[in-house]
Design a protein around this motif. Structure first.
Motif, PDB file in Angstrom:
ATOM      1  N   ARG A 425       0.875  -1.174   0.100  1.00  0.00           N
ATOM      2  CA  ARG A 425      -0.006  -0.046  -0.189  1.00  0.00           C
ATOM      3  C   ARG A 425       0.836   1.191   0.071  1.00  0.00           C
ATOM      4  NH1 ARG A 425      -5.358   1.075   1.006  1.00  0.00           N
ATOM      5  NH2 ARG A 425      -5.491  -1.238   1.418  1.00  0.00           N
ATOM      6  N   ASP A 426       0.641   2.148  -1.025  1.00  0.00           N
ATOM      7  CA  ASP A 426       1.220   3.494  -0.958  1.00  0.00           C
ATOM      8  C   ASP A 426       0.836   4.261   0.110  1.00  0.00           C
ATOM      9  OD1 ASP A 426       2.582   2.795  -3.456  1.00  0.00           O
ATOM     10  OD2 ASP A 426       0.952   3.604  -4.755  1.00  0.00           O
ATOM     11  N   GLY A 427       1.617   4.938   0.752  1.00  0.00           N
ATOM     12  CA  GLY A 427       1.554   5.994   1.783  1.00  0.00           C
ATOM     13  C   GLY A 427       1.787   5.297   3.019  1.00  0.00           C
ATOM     14  N   VAL A 428       1.995   4.345   3.220  1.00  0.00           N
ATOM     15  CA  VAL A 428       2.182   3.443   4.482  1.00  0.00           C
ATOM     16  C   VAL A 428       3.466   2.782   4.520  1.00  0.00           C
ATOM     17  CG1 VAL A 428       1.321   1.618   5.782  1.00  0.00           C
ATOM     18  CG2 VAL A 428      -0.271   2.655   4.677  1.00  0.00           C
ATOM     19  N   THR A 429       4.263   3.113   5.834  1.00  0.00           N
ATOM     20  CA  THR A 429       5.557   2.346   6.030  1.00  0.00           C
ATOM     21  C   THR A 429       5.405   1.498   7.439  1.00  0.00           C
ATOM     22  OG1 THR A 429       6.715   4.415   5.262  1.00  0.00           O
ATOM     23  CG2 THR A 429       7.906   2.837   6.887  1.00  0.00           C
ATOM     24  N   LEU A 430       5.798   0.077   6.919  1.00  0.00           N
ATOM     25  CA  LEU A 430       5.745  -0.596   8.195  1.00  0.00           C
ATOM     26  C   LEU A 430       6.837  -0.728   9.063  1.00  0.00           C
ATOM     27  CD1 LEU A 430       4.419  -3.845   6.110  1.00  0.00           C
ATOM     28  CD2 LEU A 430       3.203  -2.298   7.513  1.00  0.00           C
ATOM     29  N   SER A 431       6.880   0.154   9.995  1.00  0.00           N
ATOM     30  CA  SER A 431       8.001   0.639  10.900  1.00  0.00           C
ATOM     31  C   SER A 431       8.381  -0.433  11.788  1.00  0.00           C
ATOM     32  CB  SER A 431       7.662   1.805  11.548  1.00  0.00           C
ATOM     33  OG  SER A 431       8.752   2.091  12.550  1.00  0.00           O
ATOM     34  N   THR A 432       7.455  -0.825  12.498  1.00  0.00           N
ATOM     35  CA  THR A 432       8.235  -2.149  13.660  1.00  0.00           C
ATOM     36  C   THR A 432       7.030  -3.256  13.902  1.00  0.00           C
ATOM     37  OG1 THR A 432       9.092  -0.087  14.682  1.00  0.00           O
ATOM     38  CG2 THR A 432       9.074  -2.129  16.069  1.00  0.00           C
ATOM     39  N   VAL A 433       7.302  -4.277  14.022  1.00  0.00           N
ATOM     40  CA  VAL A 433       6.643  -5.508  14.419  1.00  0.00           C
ATOM     41  C   VAL A 433       7.059  -5.961  15.990  1.00  0.00           C
ATOM     42  CG1 VAL A 433       8.212  -7.109  13.213  1.00  0.00           C
ATOM     43  CG2 VAL A 433       5.682  -7.517  13.956  1.00  0.00           C
ATOM     44  N   VAL A 434       6.145  -6.131  16.617  1.00  0.00           N
ATOM     45  CA  VAL A 434       6.246  -6.368  18.028  1.00  0.00           C
ATOM     46  C   VAL A 434       5.743  -7.789  18.563  1.00  0.00           C
ATOM     47  CG1 VAL A 434       6.263  -5.817  20.523  1.00  0.00           C
ATOM     48  CG2 VAL A 434       6.309  -3.846  18.738  1.00  0.00           C
ATOM     49  N   PHE A 680      -9.358   3.193   7.084  1.00  0.00           N
ATOM     50  CA  PHE A 680      -8.572   3.484   8.429  1.00  0.00           C
ATOM     51  C   PHE A 680      -7.325   4.569   8.254  1.00  0.00           C
ATOM     52  CE2 PHE A 680      -5.132   2.376  11.297  1.00  0.00           C
ATOM     53  CZ  PHE A 680      -5.778   2.672  12.282  1.00  0.00           C
ATOM     54  N   PHE A 681      -6.870   4.144   7.237  1.00  0.00           N
ATOM     55  CA  PHE A 681      -5.683   5.053   6.746  1.00  0.00           C
ATOM     56  C   PHE A 681      -5.910   6.490   6.333  1.00  0.00           C
ATOM     57  CE2 PHE A 681      -3.204   1.001   6.765  1.00  0.00           C
ATOM     58  CZ  PHE A 681      -2.179   1.323   7.837  1.00  0.00           C
ATOM     59  N   ARG A 682      -6.939   6.460   5.625  1.00  0.00           N
ATOM     60  CA  ARG A 682      -7.557   7.663   5.157  1.00  0.00           C
ATOM     61  C   ARG A 682      -7.773   8.550   6.436  1.00  0.00           C
ATOM     62  NH1 ARG A 682     -10.580   5.869   1.510  1.00  0.00           N
ATOM     63  NH2 ARG A 682     -12.241   5.792   2.901  1.00  0.00           N
ATOM     64  N   ALA A 683      -8.394   8.084   7.509  1.00  0.00           N
ATOM     65  CA  ALA A 683      -8.768   8.796   8.679  1.00  0.00           C
ATOM     66  C   ALA A 683      -7.530   9.311   9.379  1.00  0.00           C
ATOM     67  CB  ALA A 683      -9.869   8.141   9.351  1.00  0.00           C
ATOM     68  N   VAL A 684      -6.617   8.390   9.574  1.00  0.00           N
ATOM     69  CA  VAL A 684      -5.340   8.897  10.084  1.00  0.00           C
ATOM     70  C   VAL A 684      -4.382   9.725   9.316  1.00  0.00           C
ATOM     71  CG1 VAL A 684      -2.992   7.724  10.743  1.00  0.00           C
ATOM     72  CG2 VAL A 684      -5.076   6.286  11.149  1.00  0.00           C
ATOM     73  N   ARG A 685      -4.750   9.506   7.983  1.00  0.00           N
ATOM     74  CA  ARG A 685      -3.744  10.651   7.272  1.00  0.00           C
ATOM     75  C   ARG A 685      -4.414  12.025   7.583  1.00  0.00           C
ATOM     76  NH1 ARG A 685      -3.961   7.927   3.018  1.00  0.00           N
ATOM     77  NH2 ARG A 685      -2.176   6.967   3.430  1.00  0.00           N
TER      78      ARG A 685
END
Length: 723
Positions: A425-434, A680-685
């Motif tokens: 998905r464009d505009g999303v960076t998978l930063s960290t997995v816990v 969800f990402f539209r609302a976050v962005r």
């Protein structure tokens, strides 16, 4: 008042009008709410009463010996008159109930009028509207425990005392022979003690039930598969303990115990089965044979039971009353689940008919409850509160592009349904997995391209560059992890369920109010499914109430699935049911105001009826016993002369003045996960409203919790405070 009685001579069962017992010192007068039929002990007594005199004598040789002694002492005529007089009298039935204290006798200081108590004793906890119960045979019911569950207290104490006599240790392997009511409880108590349990019973349904409740394996006593399971779990040594919870005249249980027990193992007799011990087999293994005396120390001691003289805890840790309280605590804390054992709830007025159905085999049951008129329904008073969402909400901030995401959990659902959509998905960076284990974090990082992998949740929540946190862990951790992420100021996407208890739900909403952070989405994806959204649009607005039917062919879970750990992870419906309630509420445009739930024996198949403010109803049939080839989800909505049908997210149709039928989808079913994530990402962005209002998330979660409350009470549950 009314009481269930039996004439042992004729076998007649009746509900008689009898005087209310007086409230004597040292005890309490209790009005019954639910009483439990012991389908083993009581049915044996009922069956014996229907035998001929010769049959009665054969079934009770101990009583015959007493008669012969009386003949020698008092002569035949006197003994005959005594025996006939005793036989031709009404005797009571029952020994396990839950009720409300109506009157307190002198010397009682730990319960008060109006308290809910569990009661024991075949002379005191009878199938009667009122009972006088001495102090040491009753105990207060823990707050929040449903009366019908508390009615299991006595049989639970019997099972608990049997387990104590076996002295199980962590890591032991135990065999439970007989998976009736007591056997099912023994299975759960052993599993809660860290023991791996194998069950033996000729009834495959009872075997499946025991496996759902914690047994590692179950099978027919004569099946080679049972011996194979014992060998695999014990390395060929045999089980550490055998618990005999079977009845009847067969000697097979004690022979099976000798065959499958290890050298110097323990055999505990809890039930009443034949005990012709094969001497060689028991001698060669030097087996320790123990008996479990009913509810525990104090049983049959009149000074303890009738006079209320307790045993000092330093000398006798677990007495009858302490066992009773302990078992109720285990049920209240979810370590033992009695709801799946309830096969039937009968009105007290139908007691005679219920016993006859049980005796004739017309009613197959593990546990049957009597529900008493008036008081039972009033006492249960089922209600689940929908917490008000009146939080102080801070203005949402728009996230920087791209949105930086942390995942807490990387199990099957995360890696198969969510991360494949996000990885590209464009505009999303998978930063960290816990994750809790280093390797699973490393695997997710390698497969989906996370920048970092860690087991340190606090460090991630403290990272101000993280915009959104996904909680995709096991159900029991959802509410707490959601609270932590909200307090850290993150936007939160949590997979269903949001909470497993009312307290957890209230805690999440309190966190929203405390932090002002309402950026929360629960993974109710079906309302985002493109096919269902198009069908809803073509159906159009409605003016009158609607009728919705939702059939969910959930199928059976594989043995060992963590979904079966109801004590810690909630019921299967608690974990998945929110999907279907949310979909129904979205289609009907409102939140439910009441819930009624019923189930087949063992809670395998559920029927959930939701009522809405405008009179609309939604019926969700959640079944696990359907065929594997049948579609998983089919839905019908009827209103205003129109009908909408959804066939497993493959085809949809709308019937009205014109008919619309979708084309069959060329690819896999789209249940809305991709569109849900986009919203969800539209609302976050943008900082705009979250895709599903917080009020709706709370209402759906409360309705899902109400299903379990409804199954426990057998009555409709009002959603107090519902919009």
């Amino acid at each position: 008042m009314k009481q269930v009685v039996q004439n042992y001579k004729s076998g007649e069962l009746a509900v008689l009008d009898v005087p209310v017992p007086g409230c004597k010192p040292g005890g309490v007068l209790v009005r019954s709410v639910y009483s439990l039929i012991s389908t083993g002990t009581e049915l044996m007594k009922v069956s014996e009463a229907g035998m001929s005199m010769v049959g009665k004598a054969r079934s009770r040789p101990d009583q015959v010996a007493k008669v012969m002694q009386s003949v020698a002492t008092n002569g035949v005529p006197a003994t005959y008159r005594k025996v006939m007089g005793k036989l031709d009298s009404y005797t009571p039935l029952g020994y396990s109930l839950c009720g409300v204290v109506e009157q307190v006798g002198a010397g009682i200081d730990d319960v008060a009028v109006g308290d809910l108590v569990a009661c024991a004793g075949n002379e005191h906890a009878l199938h009667a509207e009122m009972n006088w119960v001495p102090k040491n045979l009753c105990t207060p019911v823990p707050e929040g425990l449903a009366p019908r569950d508390a009615a299991f207290g006595t049989v639970g104490s019997i099972a608990l005392q049997g387990v104590r006599r076996g002295e199980p240790q962590l890591g032991d392997v135990a065999l439970v022979i007989g998976l009736g009511l007591i056997g099912q409880l023994v299975v759960q108590l052993l599993a809660a003690s860290g023991v791996r349990v194998i069950g033996a019973d000729p009834d495959p349904e009872r075997c499946r039930l025991a496996e759902r409740l914690g047994a590692a394996a179950c099978g027919d006593p004569s099946s080679p598969a049972l011996e194979t399971a014992v060998a695999e779990l014990t390395g060929g040594h045999g089980v550490d303990q055998v618990y005999l919870a079977a009845g009847g005249g067969s000697n097979e249980p004690v022979e099976l115990a000798a065959r499958l027990c290890r050298d110097r193992g323990r055999v505990v007799d809890i039930g009443k089965c034949r005990l012709d011990l094969p001497w060689n087999a028991y001698y060669e293994k030097e087996l320790d044979v123990r008996f479990s005396r009913s509810y525990g120390p104090g049983r049959y001691d009149p000074e303890y039971e009738l006079e209320g003289r307790d045993y000092p805890i330093g000398y006798v840790r677990w007495t009858e009353r302490r066992n009773l309280a302990c078992f109720l605590d285990l049920v209240a804390r979810g370590r033992v689940d009695v709801a799946p054992l309830v096969s039937h709830i009968a009105d007290f007025d139908d007691a005679v008919k219920t016993y006859e159905r049980l005796k004739d085999g017309d009613l197959k049951a593990v546990a049957v409850l009597f529900r008493y008129p008036g008081q039972a329904v009033e006492t249960a008073a089922p209600s689940v509160t929908v917490p008000a969402v009146n939080a102080r909400r801070s203005p949402a901030r728009a996230a920087t592009a791209p949105v930086r995401v942390a995942f807490v959990g990387a199990g099957n659902y995360a890696t198969s349904m969510l991360l494949p959509h996000l990885a590209r998905r464009d505009g999303v960076t998978l930063s960290t997995v816990v994750t809790t284990t280093a390797l699973s974090a490393a695997n997710a990082r390698r497969k989906f391209g996370f920048a970092e992998a860690t087991t340190d949740l606090d460090a991630v929540l403290g990272d101000k560059s993280i915009d959104a946190v996904f909680v995709v862990t096991r159900h029991s951790s959802h509410a707490e992890l959601t609270r932590k992420a909200l307090l850290a100021g993150k936007s939160v996407f949590v997979e269903k369920p949001l909470a497993l208890t009312e307290d957890e739900l209230t805690g999440v909403l309190a966190t929203v109010e405390e932090s002002g952070n309402d950026r929360l989405q629960v993974g109710f994806n079906r309302r985002f499914a493109p096919l269902l959204r198009e069908a809803r649009q073509r159906f159009g607005a409605r003016s009158g109430p609607a009728n919705l039917r939702y059939l969910v062919n959930a199928g059976r879970l594989q043995h060992g699935s963590w979904y079966l750990r109801q004590g810690t992870e909630g019921s299967r419906f608690a974990g998945e049911g929110g999907h279907f309630i949310d979909t129904a509420s979205w289609l009907l445009g409102a939140d439910p105001v009441s819930v009624y739930a019923t189930a087949t024996p063992g809670n395998e198949d559920l029927q959930v009826v939701l009522r809405y403010p405008d009179g609309s109803t939604a019926t969700i049939s959640y079944v696990t016993t359907g065929p594997a080839g049948f579609p998983k989800e089919t839905l019908d909505l009827v209103a205003d002369g129109r009908a909408l049908r959804l066939d497993d997210f493959v085809r949809a149709s709308v019937y009205g003045r014109k008919r619309w039928v979708s084309s069959r989808l060329p690819k896999a079913r789209d249940k809305g996960q991709n569109a849900e994530l986009a919203a969800f990402f539209r609302a976050v962005r943008t900082g705009g409203p979250m895709p599903v209002p917080l009020e709706s998330l709370a209402a759906t979660t409360a309705a899902t919790l109400a299903v379990q409350s409804g199954l426990a009470s057998g009555a409709p549950v009002t959603l107090a405070g519902a919009r």
